[in-house]
Design an enzyme around this catalytic site. Structure first.
Site, PDB file in Angstrom:
ATOM      1  N   GLY A  46       0.824  -1.196   0.000  1.00 43.16           N
ATOM      2  CA  GLY A  46       0.000   0.000   0.000  1.00 43.16           C
ATOM      3  C   GLY A  46       0.860   1.249   0.000  1.00 43.16           C
ATOM      4  O   GLY A  46       2.059   1.199   0.306  1.00 43.16           O
ATOM      5  N   GLN A  51       3.301   9.829   1.697  1.00 42.79           N
ATOM      6  CA  GLN A  51       4.557   9.142   1.378  1.00 42.79           C
ATOM      7  C   GLN A  51       5.170   9.639   0.078  1.00 42.79           C
ATOM      8  O   GLN A  51       6.353   9.406  -0.184  1.00 42.79           O
ATOM      9  CB  GLN A  51       4.342   7.629   1.273  1.00 42.79           C
ATOM     10  CG  GLN A  51       3.984   6.975   2.599  1.00 42.79           C
ATOM     11  CD  GLN A  51       3.855   5.479   2.431  1.00 42.79           C
ATOM     12  OE1 GLN A  51       2.801   4.981   2.053  1.00 42.79           O
ATOM     13  NE2 GLN A  51       4.932   4.767   2.694  1.00 42.79           N
ATOM     14  N   CYS A  88       6.945  -0.956   5.875  1.00 42.17           N
ATOM     15  CA  CYS A  88       6.488   0.289   5.244  1.00 42.17           C
ATOM     16  C   CYS A  88       7.551   0.762   4.267  1.00 42.17           C
ATOM     17  O   CYS A  88       8.737   0.733   4.582  1.00 42.17           O
ATOM     18  CB  CYS A  88       6.260   1.341   6.337  1.00 42.17           C
ATOM     19  SG  CYS A  88       5.724   2.933   5.692  1.00 42.17           S
ATOM     20  N   LEU A  89       7.110   1.189   3.085  1.00 44.27           N
ATOM     21  CA  LEU A  89       8.057   1.673   2.072  1.00 44.27           C
ATOM     22  C   LEU A  89       8.822   2.900   2.557  1.00 44.27           C
ATOM     23  O   LEU A  89       9.907   3.186   2.060  1.00 44.27           O
ATOM     24  CB  LEU A  89       7.310   1.999   0.772  1.00 44.27           C
ATOM     25  CG  LEU A  89       6.664   0.803   0.048  1.00 44.27           C
ATOM     26  CD1 LEU A  89       5.798   1.285  -1.111  1.00 44.27           C
ATOM     27  CD2 LEU A  89       7.725  -0.181  -0.442  1.00 44.27           C
ATOM     28  N   HIS A 130      -3.007   0.535   8.092  1.00 42.68           N
ATOM     29  CA  HIS A 130      -1.675   1.137   7.960  1.00 42.68           C
ATOM     30  C   HIS A 130      -1.725   2.406   7.109  1.00 42.68           C
ATOM     31  O   HIS A 130      -1.163   3.441   7.490  1.00 42.68           O
ATOM     32  CB  HIS A 130      -0.745   0.082   7.334  1.00 42.68           C
ATOM     33  CG  HIS A 130       0.658   0.518   7.087  1.00 42.68           C
ATOM     34  ND1 HIS A 130       1.749  -0.117   7.646  1.00 42.68           N
ATOM     35  CD2 HIS A 130       1.166   1.522   6.324  1.00 42.68           C
ATOM     36  CE1 HIS A 130       2.854   0.487   7.232  1.00 42.68           C
ATOM     37  NE2 HIS A 130       2.531   1.487   6.425  1.00 42.68           N
ATOM     38  N   GLU A 131      -2.426   2.316   5.960  1.00 47.46           N
ATOM     39  CA  GLU A 131      -2.465   3.472   5.051  1.00 47.46           C
ATOM     40  C   GLU A 131      -3.296   4.614   5.646  1.00 47.46           C
ATOM     41  O   GLU A 131      -2.942   5.779   5.489  1.00 47.46           O
ATOM     42  CB  GLU A 131      -2.990   3.071   3.667  1.00 47.46           C
ATOM     43  CG  GLU A 131      -2.184   1.980   2.962  1.00 47.46           C
ATOM     44  CD  GLU A 131      -0.676   2.172   3.014  1.00 47.46           C
ATOM     45  OE1 GLU A 131      -0.204   3.327   2.980  1.00 47.46           O
ATOM     46  OE2 GLU A 131       0.040   1.159   3.102  1.00 47.46           O
ATOM     47  N   HIS A 134      -1.280   6.523   8.045  1.00 42.59           N
ATOM     48  CA  HIS A 134      -0.373   7.471   7.373  1.00 42.59           C
ATOM     49  C   HIS A 134      -1.036   8.840   7.184  1.00 42.59           C
ATOM     50  O   HIS A 134      -0.362   9.872   7.240  1.00 42.59           O
ATOM     51  CB  HIS A 134       0.018   6.959   5.983  1.00 42.59           C
ATOM     52  CG  HIS A 134       1.259   6.113   5.957  1.00 42.59           C
ATOM     53  ND1 HIS A 134       2.481   6.550   6.401  1.00 42.59           N
ATOM     54  CD2 HIS A 134       1.469   4.857   5.496  1.00 42.59           C
ATOM     55  CE1 HIS A 134       3.390   5.597   6.224  1.00 42.59           C
ATOM     56  NE2 HIS A 134       2.795   4.558   5.689  1.00 42.59           N
TER      57      HIS A 134
HETATM   58 NI    NI Z   1       3.574   2.729   5.198  1.00 41.50          NI
END
Ligand code: NI
Length: 159
Positions: A46, A51, A88-89, A130-131, A134
């Protein structure tokens, strides 16, 4: 379409509260397209707009039913509990066990301005939570019940 730069932990963008989308403009559509490309390129589960440096309530999740685009997402129902692995990216190389609902229903708007709900379990439920975190400046490492040690990460990469 383009691959966008993914900001990393330490960048203050990741700690900001994102504003709702009030109008779906061509710019928002292009952002969704670019976020899809960026997620595919990074091979992630995701991606949330902050991000890629955009403080808007937008996320994309690669679910078992394909890519789900979420504009102004809200969790409207949860069920059960899971403690599974998350990464997480924006926090590369770090893995943690999180405490998440086993099943999550999200209400959001799609790119055509239509409201919809989507329900996800297991990884999809983690991804939605998670998203959406963010969008409120929260990273999974803030609330993880355990962050894997370097030795544990090494074990993980063996598989
Ligand atoms: Ni993330």
């Amino acid at each position: 379409m383009a691959i966008l730069n993914i900001v990393k932990e330490g960048d203050e963008t990741l700690r900001k509260h994102c504003r709702p989308v009030t109008e779906i403009t061509p710019r928002i559509i292009r952002l969704l397209d670019d976020m899809r490309d960026t997620l595919a390129d990074a091979d992630g589960a995701g991606l949330a707009a902050p991000q890629v440096g955009i403080l808007r309530r937008i996320a994309v999740c690669d679910t078992e039913n394909g890519i789900v685009e979420l504009i102004n997402p809200e969790i409207v129902a949860t069920e059960g509990q899971q403690n599974e692995l998350e990464g997480c990216l924006s926090v590369p190389g770090v893995w943690g066990i999180t405490d998440r609902p086993a099943k999550v229903t999200v209400k959001a708007t799609d790119r055509y301005g239509k409201e919809f709900t989507v329900t996800g379990e297991e990884l999809d439920a983690r991804c939605f939570c998670h998203e959406i975190d963010h969008l409120d400046g929260v990273l999974f490492t803030d609330n993880a019940v355990h962050i894997l040690t370097p030795e544990e990460v090494k074990e993980l990469n063996k598989d």
